[in-house]
Design a protein around this motif. Sequence first.
Motif, PDB file in Angstrom:
ATOM      1  N   PHE A  59       0.838  -1.195   0.000  1.00 19.27           N
ATOM      2  CA  PHE A  59       0.000   0.000   0.000  1.00 19.27           C
ATOM      3  C   PHE A  59       0.877   1.251   0.000  1.00 19.27           C
ATOM      4  CE2 PHE A  59      -2.733  -3.257   1.997  1.00 19.27           C
ATOM      5  CZ  PHE A  59      -3.783  -3.232   1.076  1.00 19.27           C
ATOM      6  N   ALA A  60       1.388   1.578  -1.179  1.00 21.04           N
ATOM      7  CA  ALA A  60       2.308   2.707  -1.319  1.00 21.04           C
ATOM      8  C   ALA A  60       1.677   4.007  -0.864  1.00 21.04           C
ATOM      9  CB  ALA A  60       2.763   2.826  -2.779  1.00 21.04           C
ATOM     10  N   GLN A  61       0.371   4.191  -1.149  1.00 21.65           N
ATOM     11  CA  GLN A  61      -0.282   5.455  -0.842  1.00 21.65           C
ATOM     12  C   GLN A  61      -0.328   5.719   0.657  1.00 21.65           C
ATOM     13  OE1 GLN A  61      -1.763   2.668  -1.670  1.00 21.65           O
ATOM     14  NE2 GLN A  61      -3.728   2.409  -0.628  1.00 21.65           N
ATOM     15  N   VAL A  62      -0.227   4.679   1.473  1.00 23.53           N
ATOM     16  CA  VAL A  62      -0.256   4.835   2.929  1.00 23.53           C
ATOM     17  C   VAL A  62       1.148   5.096   3.466  1.00 23.53           C
ATOM     18  CG1 VAL A  62      -0.810   3.705   5.116  1.00 23.53           C
ATOM     19  CG2 VAL A  62      -2.306   3.377   3.136  1.00 23.53           C
ATOM     20  N   TRP A  63       2.128   4.325   2.997  1.00 17.27           N
ATOM     21  CA  TRP A  63       3.457   4.348   3.590  1.00 17.27           C
ATOM     22  C   TRP A  63       4.384   5.415   3.032  1.00 17.27           C
ATOM     23  CZ3 TRP A  63       5.349   1.755   7.777  1.00 17.27           C
ATOM     24  CH2 TRP A  63       4.491   0.814   8.344  1.00 17.27           C
ATOM     25  N   GLN A  64       4.043   6.018   1.908  1.00 20.47           N
ATOM     26  CA  GLN A  64       4.944   7.025   1.344  1.00 20.47           C
ATOM     27  C   GLN A  64       5.045   8.276   2.203  1.00 20.47           C
ATOM     28  OE1 GLN A  64       3.372   7.812  -2.519  1.00 20.47           O
ATOM     29  NE2 GLN A  64       1.480   8.744  -1.783  1.00 20.47           N
ATOM     30  N   VAL A  65       4.120   8.456   3.146  1.00 21.75           N
ATOM     31  CA  VAL A  65       4.179   9.636   4.016  1.00 21.75           C
ATOM     32  C   VAL A  65       5.097   9.423   5.210  1.00 21.75           C
ATOM     33  CG1 VAL A  65       1.845  10.283   3.341  1.00 21.75           C
ATOM     34  CG2 VAL A  65       2.178   8.923   5.403  1.00 21.75           C
ATOM     35  N   VAL A  66       5.486   8.164   5.475  1.00 22.34           N
ATOM     36  CA  VAL A  66       6.317   7.876   6.649  1.00 22.34           C
ATOM     37  C   VAL A  66       7.704   8.464   6.494  1.00 22.34           C
ATOM     38  CG1 VAL A  66       7.324   6.045   8.062  1.00 22.34           C
ATOM     39  CG2 VAL A  66       5.018   5.793   7.157  1.00 22.34           C
ATOM     40  N   LEU A  67       8.313   8.222   5.341  1.00 20.26           N
ATOM     41  CA  LEU A  67       9.652   8.727   5.053  1.00 20.26           C
ATOM     42  C   LEU A  67       9.609   9.393   3.678  1.00 20.26           C
ATOM     43  CD1 LEU A  67      11.753   5.666   6.235  1.00 20.26           C
ATOM     44  CD2 LEU A  67      11.734   7.900   7.320  1.00 20.26           C
ATOM     45  N   PRO A  68       9.303  10.684   3.626  1.00 20.36           N
ATOM     46  CA  PRO A  68       9.234  11.372   2.334  1.00 20.36           C
ATOM     47  C   PRO A  68      10.533  11.186   1.545  1.00 20.36           C
ATOM     48  CG  PRO A  68       8.381  12.768   4.077  1.00 20.36           C
ATOM     49  CD  PRO A  68       8.989  11.581   4.751  1.00 20.36           C
ATOM     50  N   GLY A  69      10.386  10.810   0.289  1.00 19.10           N
ATOM     51  CA  GLY A  69      11.556  10.579  -0.548  1.00 19.10           C
ATOM     52  C   GLY A  69      12.050   9.149  -0.547  1.00 19.10           C
ATOM     53  N   ALA A  70      11.448   8.291   0.303  1.00 23.39           N
ATOM     54  CA  ALA A  70      11.877   6.888   0.345  1.00 23.39           C
ATOM     55  C   ALA A  70      11.458   6.175  -0.942  1.00 23.39           C
ATOM     56  CB  ALA A  70      11.266   6.185   1.555  1.00 23.39           C
ATOM     57  N   ARG A  71      12.254   5.214  -1.348  1.00 27.27           N
ATOM     58  CA  ARG A  71      11.893   4.382  -2.501  1.00 27.27           C
ATOM     59  C   ARG A  71      10.818   3.400  -2.056  1.00 27.27           C
ATOM     60  NH1 ARG A  71      13.199   2.197  -7.337  1.00 27.27           N
ATOM     61  NH2 ARG A  71      13.266  -0.078  -7.534  1.00 27.27           N
ATOM     62  N   ILE A  72       9.682   3.355  -2.756  1.00 29.68           N
ATOM     63  CA  ILE A  72       8.586   2.462  -2.430  1.00 29.68           C
ATOM     64  C   ILE A  72       8.657   1.243  -3.338  1.00 29.68           C
ATOM     65  CG2 ILE A  72       6.091   2.218  -2.211  1.00 29.68           C
ATOM     66  CD1 ILE A  72       7.274   4.227  -0.260  1.00 29.68           C
ATOM     67  N   VAL A  73       8.657   0.060  -2.738  1.00 28.08           N
ATOM     68  CA  VAL A  73       8.850  -1.193  -3.468  1.00 28.08           C
ATOM     69  C   VAL A  73       7.690  -2.138  -3.153  1.00 28.08           C
ATOM     70  CG1 VAL A  73      10.363  -3.191  -3.768  1.00 28.08           C
ATOM     71  CG2 VAL A  73      11.354  -0.927  -3.369  1.00 28.08           C
ATOM     72  N   ALA A  74       7.105  -2.729  -4.175  1.00 22.73           N
ATOM     73  CA  ALA A  74       6.025  -3.702  -3.974  1.00 22.73           C
ATOM     74  C   ALA A  74       6.585  -4.976  -3.350  1.00 22.73           C
ATOM     75  CB  ALA A  74       5.363  -4.016  -5.308  1.00 22.73           C
ATOM     76  N   ASP A  75       5.758  -5.659  -2.563  1.00 24.76           N
ATOM     77  CA  ASP A  75       6.214  -6.879  -1.880  1.00 24.76           C
ATOM     78  C   ASP A  75       6.060  -8.096  -2.786  1.00 24.76           C
ATOM     79  OD1 ASP A  75       3.338  -6.741  -1.585  1.00 24.76           O
ATOM     80  OD2 ASP A  75       3.499  -8.360  -0.114  1.00 24.76           O
ATOM     81  N   ASP A  76       6.701  -8.058  -3.933  1.00 26.72           N
ATOM     82  CA  ASP A  76       6.701  -9.199  -4.847  1.00 26.72           C
ATOM     83  C   ASP A  76       7.602 -10.306  -4.295  1.00 26.72           C
ATOM     84  OD1 ASP A  76       5.043  -7.843  -6.678  1.00 26.72           O
ATOM     85  OD2 ASP A  76       6.781  -6.830  -7.553  1.00 26.72           O
ATOM     86  N   GLU A  77       7.511 -11.484  -4.943  1.00 30.10           N
ATOM     87  CA  GLU A  77       8.382 -12.586  -4.532  1.00 30.10           C
ATOM     88  C   GLU A  77       9.855 -12.195  -4.692  1.00 30.10           C
ATOM     89  OE1 GLU A  77       7.329 -15.273  -3.173  1.00 30.10           O
ATOM     90  OE2 GLU A  77       5.322 -15.753  -3.881  1.00 30.10           O
ATOM     91  N   VAL A  78      10.159 -11.484  -5.781  1.00 31.26           N
ATOM     92  CA  VAL A  78      11.500 -10.936  -5.984  1.00 31.26           C
ATOM     93  C   VAL A  78      11.390  -9.426  -5.863  1.00 31.26           C
ATOM     94  CG1 VAL A  78      13.439 -10.684  -7.560  1.00 31.26           C
ATOM     95  CG2 VAL A  78      12.164 -12.838  -7.493  1.00 31.26           C
ATOM     96  N   LEU A  79      12.029  -8.867  -4.849  1.00 35.77           N
ATOM     97  CA  LEU A  79      11.895  -7.443  -4.550  1.00 35.77           C
ATOM     98  C   LEU A  79      12.743  -6.605  -5.494  1.00 35.77           C
ATOM     99  CD1 LEU A  79      12.127  -7.644  -0.639  1.00 35.77           C
ATOM    100  CD2 LEU A  79      10.059  -7.554  -2.052  1.00 35.77           C
ATOM    101  N   ASP A  80      12.196  -5.478  -5.902  1.00 33.53           N
ATOM    102  CA  ASP A  80      12.890  -4.569  -6.809  1.00 33.53           C
ATOM    103  C   ASP A  80      13.818  -3.655  -6.002  1.00 33.53           C
ATOM    104  OD1 ASP A  80      13.691  -3.150  -9.015  1.00 33.53           O
ATOM    105  OD2 ASP A  80      11.884  -1.899  -9.107  1.00 33.53           O
ATOM    106  N   LEU A  81      14.828  -4.285  -5.393  1.00 31.89           N
ATOM    107  CA  LEU A  81      15.794  -3.565  -4.571  1.00 31.89           C
ATOM    108  C   LEU A  81      17.191  -3.748  -5.152  1.00 31.89           C
ATOM    109  CD1 LEU A  81      14.554  -4.539  -0.982  1.00 31.89           C
ATOM    110  CD2 LEU A  81      14.447  -2.254  -1.995  1.00 31.89           C
ATOM    111  N   THR A  82      17.951  -2.661  -5.203  1.00 29.68           N
ATOM    112  CA  THR A  82      19.324  -2.710  -5.702  1.00 29.68           C
ATOM    113  C   THR A  82      20.275  -3.072  -4.561  1.00 29.68           C
ATOM    114  OG1 THR A  82      18.808  -1.010  -7.338  1.00 29.68           O
ATOM    115  CG2 THR A  82      21.136  -1.398  -6.846  1.00 29.68           C
ATOM    116  N   PRO A  83      21.134  -4.057  -4.740  1.00 28.63           N
ATOM    117  CA  PRO A  83      22.069  -4.440  -3.671  1.00 28.63           C
ATOM    118  C   PRO A  83      22.926  -3.264  -3.208  1.00 28.63           C
ATOM    119  CG  PRO A  83      22.041  -6.118  -5.374  1.00 28.63           C
ATOM    120  CD  PRO A  83      21.226  -4.976  -5.898  1.00 28.63           C
ATOM    121  N   GLY A  84      23.007  -3.099  -1.878  1.00 28.97           N
ATOM    122  CA  GLY A  84      23.852  -2.077  -1.285  1.00 28.97           C
ATOM    123  C   GLY A  84      23.406  -0.646  -1.509  1.00 28.97           C
ATOM    124  N   ALA A  85      22.150  -0.446  -1.879  1.00 26.71           N
ATOM    125  CA  ALA A  85      21.699   0.904  -2.236  1.00 26.71           C
ATOM    126  C   ALA A  85      21.080   1.680  -1.074  1.00 26.71           C
ATOM    127  CB  ALA A  85      20.687   0.829  -3.380  1.00 26.71           C
TER     128      ALA A  85
END
Length: 276
Positions: A59-85
């Motif tokens: 639920f990106a629309q809810v959590w994007q207010v917690v840390l403005p500017g944070a990268r929002i990533v869907a909880d897929d089986e394989v996360l769209d996260l860059t190593p060491g980023a």
Amino acid sequence: MKLPDSNAPSLFDRLALTRHRARAQDDALFLHHAAMDEVQDRLTMVNKTFTAPAVVTPFAQVWQVVLPGARIVADDEVLDLTPGAHDLVIHAMALHWANDPVGQLIQCHRALRPDGLLLVVCLGGETLHELRAALGQAEIEIAGGLSPRIAPMAELRDLGGLLQRAGLALPVADTARLTAEYRDLTHLMRDLRAMGETNSLSGRVKHPTRRQVFARAQQIYADHFTTPQGRLAATFELICLTGWSPDDSQQKPLRPGSAKARLADALGAKEGKLPD
């Protein structure tokens, strides 16, 4: 990262979960707001400024207010996260629906820089234990057996162990319990639907449930799990996990036998032998 084996059995039906989440209503996501409070409370206790945060959430629309500017990533089986980023990754209210929870934590760990923080909030084993008991007993009485209705959720101790399996340092696990009140079973189930938290088990029964099962479950629930005001009580357990990406700057436990002072001296106590 290797993609999950599509032929491997899955506890959860991710397509059904996606459909259920699509009909969720923002004003019913009170559990996410409670989880945000837990996250913000823990971040205030960390003496560190985070400059590259990421939030894994359905639920990106809810959590994007917690840390403005944070990268929002869907909880897929394989996360769209860059190593060491990232120096902070928050896994927000989704781990209890993961087919591979350890894999989710490992992916988050890989996305962290050294001395980066992983903070997880998810539902724990005490969640909806009242509904589980009432529906289970009713189905046994009316239908003569049990069917998968409420997802099995991990206990605090088990989830704490997953942090270590994922290679995180300084693991901490704690819990917060919330109790919501409902008019009746229908009110509770409508609220779960509005949260996007209804049954997404792969082995769930696909045909309609007999009305007698729900009627009996309502009676059992009312007999055993009511508030002083006569409403149904529903428990939601939020489990909070924190772990750090290992770094040489972190505190290390002392080697056994390396202490230079006796505990009895520090406590001002007299030391003696234990009886046989």
